[in-house]
Design a protein around this motif. Structure first.
Motif, PDB file in Angstrom:
ATOM      1  N   ASN A 226     -10.217  -2.395  -1.196  1.00  0.00           N
ATOM      2  CA  ASN A 226      -8.710  -1.490  -1.859  1.00  0.00           C
ATOM      3  C   ASN A 226      -8.197  -2.786  -1.497  1.00  0.00           C
ATOM      4  O   ASN A 226      -7.840  -3.174  -0.772  1.00  0.00           O
ATOM      5  CB  ASN A 226      -8.463  -0.538  -0.018  1.00  0.00           C
ATOM      6  CG  ASN A 226      -6.768   0.086  -1.050  1.00  0.00           C
ATOM      7  OD1 ASN A 226      -6.244  -0.692  -2.176  1.00  0.00           O
ATOM      8  ND2 ASN A 226      -6.760   1.460  -0.941  1.00  0.00           N
TER       9      ASN A 226
ATOM     10  N   TYR B 125     -11.797  -0.082   3.571  1.00  0.00           N
ATOM     11  CA  TYR B 125     -10.276  -1.005   3.791  1.00  0.00           C
ATOM     12  C   TYR B 125     -10.886  -1.901   3.035  1.00  0.00           C
ATOM     13  O   TYR B 125      -9.712  -2.410   2.638  1.00  0.00           O
ATOM     14  CB  TYR B 125      -9.599  -1.019   4.850  1.00  0.00           C
ATOM     15  CG  TYR B 125      -9.870  -1.976   5.852  1.00  0.00           C
ATOM     16  CD1 TYR B 125     -10.610  -3.475   5.263  1.00  0.00           C
ATOM     17  CD2 TYR B 125     -11.313  -1.737   6.558  1.00  0.00           C
ATOM     18  CE1 TYR B 125     -11.060  -4.116   6.848  1.00  0.00           C
ATOM     19  CE2 TYR B 125     -12.122  -2.127   6.888  1.00  0.00           C
ATOM     20  CZ  TYR B 125     -12.050  -3.390   6.947  1.00  0.00           C
ATOM     21  OH  TYR B 125     -13.006  -4.361   8.141  1.00  0.00           O
TER      22      TYR B 125
ATOM     23  N   TYR C   9       0.739  -0.641  -0.346  1.00  0.00           N
ATOM     24  CA  TYR C   9       0.005   0.158  -0.163  1.00  0.00           C
ATOM     25  C   TYR C   9       0.985   1.320   0.311  1.00  0.00           C
ATOM     26  O   TYR C   9       0.682   2.484  -0.752  1.00  0.00           O
ATOM     27  CB  TYR C   9      -1.091  -0.389   1.733  1.00  0.00           C
ATOM     28  CG  TYR C   9      -1.791   1.162   1.605  1.00  0.00           C
ATOM     29  CD1 TYR C   9      -2.578   1.554   0.338  1.00  0.00           C
ATOM     30  CD2 TYR C   9      -1.563   2.431   2.280  1.00  0.00           C
ATOM     31  CE1 TYR C   9      -3.923   2.963   0.282  1.00  0.00           C
ATOM     32  CE2 TYR C   9      -2.151   3.283   3.010  1.00  0.00           C
ATOM     33  CZ  TYR C   9      -3.267   3.415   1.564  1.00  0.00           C
ATOM     34  OH  TYR C   9      -4.199   4.507   1.969  1.00  0.00           O
TER      35      TYR C   9
ATOM     36  N   PHE D 108      -5.144  -2.435  -2.230  1.00  0.00           N
ATOM     37  CA  PHE D 108      -4.047  -2.839  -1.902  1.00  0.00           C
ATOM     38  C   PHE D 108      -3.470  -3.022   0.125  1.00  0.00           C
ATOM     39  O   PHE D 108      -2.544  -2.921   0.929  1.00  0.00           O
ATOM     40  CB  PHE D 108      -2.992  -1.226  -2.409  1.00  0.00           C
ATOM     41  CG  PHE D 108      -2.886  -0.948  -3.551  1.00  0.00           C
ATOM     42  CD1 PHE D 108      -2.140  -2.041  -3.635  1.00  0.00           C
ATOM     43  CD2 PHE D 108      -3.892  -0.664  -4.456  1.00  0.00           C
ATOM     44  CE1 PHE D 108      -2.395  -1.735  -5.871  1.00  0.00           C
ATOM     45  CE2 PHE D 108      -3.774  -0.755  -5.377  1.00  0.00           C
ATOM     46  CZ  PHE D 108      -2.974  -1.459  -6.550  1.00  0.00           C
ATOM     47  N   THR D 109      -4.646  -3.140   0.351  1.00  0.00           N
ATOM     48  CA  THR D 109      -4.550  -3.096   1.686  1.00  0.00           C
ATOM     49  C   THR D 109      -4.481  -4.410   2.840  1.00  0.00           C
ATOM     50  O   THR D 109      -5.819  -5.227   2.399  1.00  0.00           O
ATOM     51  CB  THR D 109      -5.618  -2.391   2.543  1.00  0.00           C
ATOM     52  OG1 THR D 109      -5.393  -0.532   1.908  1.00  0.00           O
ATOM     53  CG2 THR D 109      -5.800  -1.710   4.507  1.00  0.00           C
TER      54      THR D 109
END
Length: 271
Positions: free
Chosen positions: A206, A203, A181, A208-209
């Protein structure tokens, strides 16, 4: 490399006597020795003697590998079939057909003469010379070499080191996921993109989280601990069997028993 241990003559004699002079593969009646005492069959290892061989078991001692229980007489055709397809012919299956075949000839009076015994011993030595030659003739430098001179203690240590190495690789991937992230944000900033909008995304939406969170923190750790549990238990079982005939193994056995005991006290699932 330490010279490969030979199979004991008495082991050959018992194997032959209980073979009925026939291949042990179900339905095969091919003789091991022809009428003129010419050897045409082969002595096969159920669990390979050398690393890299079919059904190899690193925890077996050299004596165990060459023991009566780990050997079976077959024609050359079925020897090639079982060793060429080890997944189709696992240890348990081969031991079952060995037991079933030998039960028919348990009271056999067949005996090996010296010529027949020498042929069996020479054929076994030649087979393993051929296995070693596969590595010796390699020109790529990439062929995986096997060694037969490792002690039980050394093999156990190498196996544990391999498990630890795998866990380190897995931890590296976790760290890579955790930094993904921040690295993505830094890349966007270098390209002049406004990264403030990223924080407005929940989150769980997302990508990337907490990437691969369940695998990283539940699936992976649980599987590694399960692997260690069965590895420790297998080590102890093998050492207990070996210690029955080799008292020098007891200190090593005590060490691993204590290690497993302490491990098991803390062996809870990650949840």
């Amino acid at each position: 490399m330490t010279k490969r241990k030979a199979i004991k003559p008495d082991t050959y004699r018992v194997l032959y006597a209980r073979s009925g002079n026939k291949c042990a593969f179900p339905g095969c009646c091919t003789p091991i020795f022809e009428d003129n005492n010419q050897l045409t069959g082969e002595c096969c290892h159920i669990e390979a003697y050398s690393k890299g061989g079919p059904r190899f078991n690193a925890l077996l001692s050299d004596d165990d590998k060459n023991s009566y229980d780990n050997l079976i007489l077959m024609c050359s055709r079925h020897h090639k079939i079982i060793d060429g397809n080890p997944d189709d012919y696992p240890v348990e299956y081969l031991k079952s057909i060995k037991a079933s075949h030998e039960e028919k000839y348990m009271e056999s009076t067949l005996k090996l003469n010296n010529s027949m015994l020498n042929q069996l011993m020479e054929s076994t030595q030649q087979y393993w010379h051929d296995i070693k030659y596969i590595h010796d003739k390699d020109t790529t430098g990439l062929h995986r070499e096997y060694s037969t001179d490792l002690s039980i203690s050394q093999i156990i240590t190498l196996l544990e080191e391999t498990i630890n190495n795998l866990e380190e690789i897995f931890d590296f991937h976790i760290q890579s996921d955790e930094s993904l992230y921040n690295e993505f944000e830094q890349l966007c900033e270098k390209l002049g993109y406004d990264t403030s909008l990223i924080d407005t995304i929940p989150y769980y939406e997302n990508p990337f989280t907490n990437r691969n969170w369940e695998i990283n923190y539940l699936g992976g750790p649980n599987n590694f601990e399960t692997l260690r549990m069965y590895f420790y238990a297998l080590v102890i079982k093998v050492l207990e069997t070996t210690a029955a005939t080799d008292f020098s193994i007891f200190p090593l056995l005590d060490k691993w028993r204590q290690k497993f005991l302490e491990f098991q006290k803390k062996n809870y699932y990650f949840d």
